[in-house]
Write an enzyme that holds these catalytic residues in place. Structure first.
Site: not given
Length: 300
Positions: A74, A77, A134
């Site tokens: 993640s 992101k 997230s």
């Protein structure tokens, strides 16, 4: 004293002097090694890939396999958020949760911010949901509203990677679920985060501990979003460093990953740790947090 006794005494003295000399040399060696490889120099970090960057001068304070390709989970992101921000005119505009990608994220057991399909949230809500919690549904909805489709948005992500000369990065999705062709490096992510932090909106989001989303029909009181990094650091001793922002990422393939922004002696530093072994995904040992704190501590 007999000649024999005198020779024996001389022999013992010589042995004693030799032992003393060896002891002194070993001691000096230990001092020299400690100066070169002291506690803050020895690489005993659990993380496989590390990059610590001084934002003021661009100097790398510490690196370990920093240019090696690794799965970013993640931490992807970070790219999603900055690309979206550069394609959004009004953060207060409504950008409903896309139903198809919402269902896809649920099916893949992705981390979620807590929004519902079709919920009429704003771009701001989606951005905070992407970085703080997230949320897979948040970042995919960002992608679709910003670029028309996830595929178009991923192209924008890779275009940005090329623009920033992130030579060891390639993206296949906005949320960072495992894919063998989605990779980055600790150095690339440090460089990306340094760039993203120049955007005032991104920095405000990245350094926020909690955020309350817009009231909607689905959530009349809004949703309290909490940083997955700053919440873990609450109450942890940080020495003379203040970690003011962060993004986490974890998959079985990527291990435990953290990207943080810390302030020490009035200077901002970025610390990227990736590939920290994951012992138990439901009860992780947080070795990436331990590494992060020790890496900031080593900065003079």
């Amino acid at each position: 004293m007999s000649r024999k006794s005198f020779r024996s005494m001389i022999f013992l003295v010589l042995i004693a002097l030799a032992i003393l000399a060896i002891t002194i040399n070993v001691y000096d060696l230990k001092i020299n090694f400690s100066g070169l490889f002291g506690k803050d120099k020895i690489d005993d970090y659990a993380s496989k890939y590390i990059c610590v960057l001084d934002r003021e001068n661009g100097q790398i304070e510490y690196e370990k396999n920093a240019d090696s390709r690794a799965y970013p989970a993640s931490l992807t992101k970070i790219m999603t958020a900055i690309v979206a921000l550069e394609h959004i005119d009004d953060l207060s505009a409504v950008a409903p949760i896309d139903v198809a990608t919402y269902k896809e994220m649920v099916a893949n057991n992705a981390s979620m911010a807590g929004f519902y399909g079709k919920e009429r949230v704003t771009y701001r809500d989606l951005l905070y949901g992407t970085i703080l919690t997230s949320g897979g549904e948040a970042c995919n909805s960002l992608a679709i509203h910003a670029a028309g489709s996830v595929e178009n948005f991923v192209k924008l992500m890779n275009d940005k990677a090329a623009e920033l000369e992130l030579k060891n990065s390639h993206f296949t999705s906005p949320e960072g679920l495992h894919h063998k062709e989605q990779y980055s490096s600790a150095y690339d992510l440090a460089k990306l985060l340094d760039y993203a932090l120049e955007n005032g909106h991104f920095k405000a989001i990245f350094t926020k501990g909690t955020f309350k989303t817009t009231a909607t029909a689905d959530h009349p009181q809004g949703i309290i979003l909490e940083s997955t990094v700053l919440s873990k650091l609450a109450g942890m001793p940080q020495g003379d460093t203040e970690i003011i922002g962060g993004k986490s990422g974890t998959t079985p393939e990527a291990g435990q990953c953290w990207a943080t922004l810390g302030v020490k002696n009035g200077r901002e530093y970025i610390c990227i740790v990736m590939g920290t072994p994951l012992n138990d995904i439901s009860n992780p040992d947080m070795k990436q947090m331990d590494d992060t704190l020790r890496l900031y501590d080593r900065i003079d």
